[in-house]
Design an enzyme around this catalytic site. Structure first.
Site, PDB file in Angstrom:
ATOM      1  N   SER A 202       0.848  -1.191   0.000  1.00 31.26           N
ATOM      2  CA  SER A 202       0.000   0.000   0.000  1.00 31.26           C
ATOM      3  C   SER A 202       0.886   1.246   0.000  1.00 31.26           C
ATOM      4  CB  SER A 202      -0.958  -0.048   1.188  1.00 31.26           C
ATOM      5  OG  SER A 202      -1.980   0.916   1.070  1.00 31.26           O
ATOM      6  N   GLU A 308      -9.297  -5.940  -3.889  1.00 36.27           N
ATOM      7  CA  GLU A 308      -8.746  -4.803  -3.149  1.00 36.27           C
ATOM      8  C   GLU A 308      -9.837  -3.857  -2.638  1.00 36.27           C
ATOM      9  OE1 GLU A 308      -5.658  -4.047  -2.324  1.00 36.27           O
ATOM     10  OE2 GLU A 308      -4.392  -5.325  -3.578  1.00 36.27           O
ATOM     11  N   HIS A 412      -7.963  -5.599   0.328  1.00 36.99           N
ATOM     12  CA  HIS A 412      -6.707  -4.881   0.538  1.00 36.99           C
ATOM     13  C   HIS A 412      -6.085  -5.277   1.876  1.00 36.99           C
ATOM     14  CE1 HIS A 412      -3.842  -1.667  -0.075  1.00 36.99           C
ATOM     15  NE2 HIS A 412      -4.138  -1.111   1.086  1.00 36.99           N
TER      16      HIS A 412
END
Length: 493
Positions: A202, A308, A412
């Protein structure tokens, strides 16, 4: 005999090793540290790699760490950097936070090194979320780092630019300082400074891409891993304007006023964080550098998770069809409704799942996942050897908290618990794994450490296929055509 014993003890400290019955020691350029051992892994925690960025050092490039005499205890994590409470950890107001951790297999000698940059949107998170013992057990040395976050790490302001010729990238400069510390000190821990892989997830993935683009990061690593990341940045003039707005909201017209504010006021500032381009640290936007090929052509491992967007779409649980369609039309157009129609049978999660799919496929959240990630892989592949993956285990335990009944899918950050057993986002996940998920964890650790050691995770490089990571030993290459169809890339372009 006493003299001999003292000489042996001194030799052990000087060489960074210790007898099996003693606590492990290592000598850094700043002083000797004493760690602890468990299950064949030595842990050195909370080692300062820069001076505390407090007082006049707030919003300045990191200064060298302060040396110490004697032996420094390194058995507990250092302070977390200032951040609001979040699913990534409790609130912190402690600016003395520039610490890193080294984990190595006991008896390590000239092993490859993995430097991990945590995620959290450049606004929260810390190194103590990530226990590197699984990776270290496979003969690599693992380094996890803290770096300044939020307003402390990424505030740009005309007054700060006037002081140093740049502003806004303090957290990124911290990361570079940590990489330099590794180059200078990791041999004392049994690591090879010539075999460093940098990676992150990320915001850590954003940072890793930025290191590929930054002149100041050249020569500090030989390969990179980007998990659920992309290459965003904000131009300096816009970042300075944003920073001026933040300063005004805090009642400050100049830097002196900002430096005099207590940390708590700054933690509460309503500000986003971004890497800043058009500065000495990032002369050009990272995405432009990558597209041009003007970056070190090192081996890359890059990928994302199948779902995600589900992580970011939880807030839409309970939304109606009318609310869903209004959201789509406010952000896209009717063609997206045609591609992602409301089904004949629905429940309270339908809107969240549909919006999560749109976010994933379009890459609308920071360019993470789906077709945006595929495009980034294709770009890297034009210039360097690139290995692509998709984390595709969709029935595993989700991160906490989640709405009751919400199926996380491969959302995610869902892959992190398979590599970092202490990654929790609030609640430990790995202890809940079933046998197939434990197998997936073992497989992923093997793939990642294979790449860290040899620059090859064990599957073919892109183009041609992406490696789909699945539980129970079912991981398999999937064609680019299949990946494109999964995410409707023909539609999204």
């Amino acid at each position: 005999m006493k003299l001999v014993s003292l000489l042996v003890a001194f030799f052990l400290l000087a060489t960074g090793t210790a007898a099996a019955s003693e606590s492990p020691h290592a000598r850094t350029q700043s002083g000797v540290v004493r760690g602890s051992s468990a299950n064949g892994v030595d842990n050195f925690l909370g080692i300062p790699y820069a001076a505390p960025p407090v007082g006049d050092l707030r919003w300045r490039a990191p200064a060298p760490p302060v040396s110490w005499s004697g032996v420094r205890d390194a058995t507990e994590y250092g302070n977390r950097c200032p951040a609001q409470a979040s699913t990534n950890g409790p609130r912190s107001e402690t600016e003395d936070c520039l610490f890193l951790n080294v984990q190595r297999p006991t008896g390590a000698k000239k092993l490859p090194v993995y430097v991990w940059i945590h995620g959290g949107g450049l606004q929260n998170g810390s190194s103590n979320q990530h226990d590197g013992s699984l990776l270290a057990s496979q003969d690599v040395v693992v380094v996890t780092i803290n770096y300044r976050l939020g307003v402390f790490g990424f505030l740009a302001h005309p007054g700060l630019t006037a002081e140093a010729g740049q502003s806004g990238n303090y957290g990124f400069l911290d990361q570079q300082a940590a990489l330099r510390w590794v180059r200078q000190n990791i041999a004392a821990f049994g690591g090879d400074p010539g075999q460093v892989t940098v990676g992150g997830e990320s915001a850590g993935g954003f940072s890793t891409c930025a290191h590929l683009a930054s002149p100041g990061s050249r020569g500090l690593f030989r390969q990179a891993i980007i998990q659920s990341g992309s290459c965003p940045s904000t131009p300096l003039p816009q970042a300075e304007q944003n920073g001026t707005t933040v300063a005004s909201s805090l009642g400050c017209a100049d830097v002196a006023c900002l430096r005099a504010l207590p940390a708590a006021r700054l933690v509460d500032a309503n500000a986003t964080a971004s890497l800043v381009s058009g500065t000495p640290a990032l002369p050009q936007p990272p995405d432009a550098v990558i597209r041009s090929g003007a970056f070190p052509h090192v081996p890359l491992l890059i990928g994302a998770n199948r779902d995600e967007g589900r992580t970011f779409a939880q807030g839409f649980v309970g939304s109606t069809r009318e609310q869903y369609e209004a959201w789509v039309l406010a952000n896209y157009d009717s063609s997206v409704l045609a591609r992602y129609p409301w089904p004949a049978r629905s429940d309270q999660f339908t809107a969240a799942y549909l919006i999560g799919a749109i976010m994933t496929d379009s890459g609308s959240v920071g360019g993470i996942g789906g077709c945006s990630e595929r495009s980034l892989v294709q770009t890297f592949t034009r210039y360097t050897r690139t290995y692509s993956y998709e984390f595709d285990h969709r029935t595993g335990p989700g991160l906490s908290p989640t709405p009751a009944g919400y199926v996380w899918g491969a959302g995610h950050a869902a892959e992190l618990a398979y590599l970092w057993p202490s990654f929790d986002n609030g609640t430990p996940i790995a202890p809940t794994f079933n046998a197939a998920e434990r197998r997936l964890s073992r497989d992923m650790v093997r793939y990642w450490t294979s790449f860290i050691r040899w620059g090859n995770p064990g599957w073919p490089a892109f183009p041609g296929s992406t490696f789909s990571l699945r539980a129970g030993g079912a991981s398999v290459p999937i064609s680019d055509r299949q990946l494109s169809a999964e995410h409707q890339c023909e539609f999204w372009g």
